[in-house]
Motif scaffolding. Sequence first.
Motif, short mmCIF file in Angstrom:
data_model
loop_
_atom_site.label_atom_id
_atom_site.label_comp_id
_atom_site.label_asym_id
_atom_site.label_seq_id
_atom_site.Cartn_x
_atom_site.Cartn_y
_atom_site.Cartn_z
N ALA A 18 20.52 -32.19 -29.31
CA ALA A 18 21.10 -31.94 -28.00
C ALA A 18 20.05 -31.89 -26.90
CB ALA A 18 21.90 -30.64 -28.02
N ALA A 19 18.81 -31.61 -27.27
CA ALA A 19 17.74 -31.50 -26.28
C ALA A 19 17.12 -32.85 -25.93
CB ALA A 19 16.64 -30.57 -26.81
N LEU A 20 17.55 -33.92 -26.61
CA LEU A 20 16.96 -35.24 -26.39
C LEU A 20 17.76 -36.03 -25.35
CD1 LEU A 20 16.19 -36.18 -30.10
CD2 LEU A 20 14.67 -35.10 -28.43
N GLU A 21 17.11 -37.04 -24.78
CA GLU A 21 17.76 -37.87 -23.77
C GLU A 21 18.79 -38.80 -24.40
OE1 GLU A 21 14.15 -38.28 -20.50
OE2 GLU A 21 14.64 -39.98 -21.79
N HIS A 25 17.20 -22.04 -34.90
CA HIS A 25 18.65 -21.96 -34.66
C HIS A 25 19.39 -21.58 -35.94
CE1 HIS A 25 17.68 -24.15 -30.99
NE2 HIS A 25 17.08 -25.05 -31.74
N ARG A 61 13.78 -29.99 -36.10
CA ARG A 61 13.33 -30.81 -34.97
C ARG A 61 12.83 -32.17 -35.44
NH1 ARG A 61 10.07 -27.17 -31.32
NH2 ARG A 61 12.21 -26.43 -31.01
N ALA A 110 21.50 -28.98 -32.77
CA ALA A 110 20.92 -28.25 -31.65
C ALA A 110 19.64 -28.91 -31.16
CB ALA A 110 20.64 -26.80 -32.06
N GLU A 111 18.86 -29.47 -32.08
CA GLU A 111 17.64 -30.16 -31.68
C GLU A 111 17.94 -31.52 -31.05
OE1 GLU A 111 14.83 -28.82 -31.62
OE2 GLU A 111 14.97 -27.12 -33.01
N CYS A 138 26.28 -34.35 -27.55
CA CYS A 138 26.57 -33.56 -28.75
C CYS A 138 27.95 -32.94 -28.66
CB CYS A 138 25.52 -32.47 -28.94
SG CYS A 138 24.02 -33.03 -29.75
N GLU A 198 8.60 -19.59 -31.11
CA GLU A 198 9.88 -19.49 -30.39
C GLU A 198 10.60 -18.18 -30.72
OE1 GLU A 198 12.15 -22.92 -31.43
OE2 GLU A 198 10.64 -24.34 -30.75
N GLN A 237 26.95 -30.06 -32.94
CA GLN A 237 26.09 -29.48 -31.92
C GLN A 237 25.56 -28.10 -32.30
OE1 GLN A 237 27.93 -29.19 -28.08
NE2 GLN A 237 26.17 -28.27 -27.09
#
Length: 286
Positions: free
Chosen positions: A17-20, A150, A182, A14-15, A24, A278, A8
């Motif tokens: 973790a943002a998905l459906e 990240h 990503r 980290a990328e 993680c 970002e 994670q």
Amino acid sequence: MKFLVFGQTGQVGAELAALEHVLCLDRTDADLSDPEACARTIQTQAPDAVINAAAYTNVDAVENDPALAHVVNAEAPARMARECAGLSIPFISISTDYVFDGRGSRPYTPDDAPAPLNVYGSSKLSGERAILQEGGCGTILRTSWVFSSHGRNFVKTMLRLGQENQKLEIVSDQVGGPTPARDIAMACYTMAGALIIQPQKAGIYHFSGYPDTSWADLARETFSQAGLDCRVRDIQSQSYRTPATRPLNSRLDCTEIQEVFGIERPDWRMGLAEILSELEKDFPDE
């Protein structure tokens, strides 16, 4: 549907973790220095697919810590793969261009013979071979020159140094494909979904950004997009000694991943622009 991800806190993790449909895990949940704990986590979570985005990636530090590197980069992924094979679910593990020795200038295909130059590459290659020996739906995704907003990576280092210096010397004889984390995350996500339905697609694949470039030119593009007034002087690898030897040619042939999964190489310059947006607060406007 549930995808279980190890790593994670890493760039790709980290990328992901943002998905459906993604769960993680960080080191407190499953430490890769304990392969059996990783296997028990897979048993407990009962996911539909597992993605290993965790590794001991400090290439220079690994030179003095080969035993731990072997456990984390080879034994733990192999144990995950065995558990996934027993559950008949896909397992994807991220590997590296560093499994090759970097000779020549043509892009490496997944079928080319590996010949790592350093401990990190050797440990990752051992992991690849062990994963494939476990059978099942074990899949290797080799990638290169990962960067993101990240963690630690070349782009973020250049942003810091570009603010502090008017000129930097950067290696120009190492060439490869910078790859936004990503895009790697999305590639893993897409592959995992496809492998659930078509496990026969399992194997070794390459994925990196285009166009291929040098570290020096990646630095130049970073400074240009960030509006930093820092000039780059090209140097050769022999002028910048590191504990671990790096391959000069890290080009990867990504034809197969496009043909099998429809995943195209991302333009890393577009990914760089997104990441700089970002990170805008971290460097001054010009």
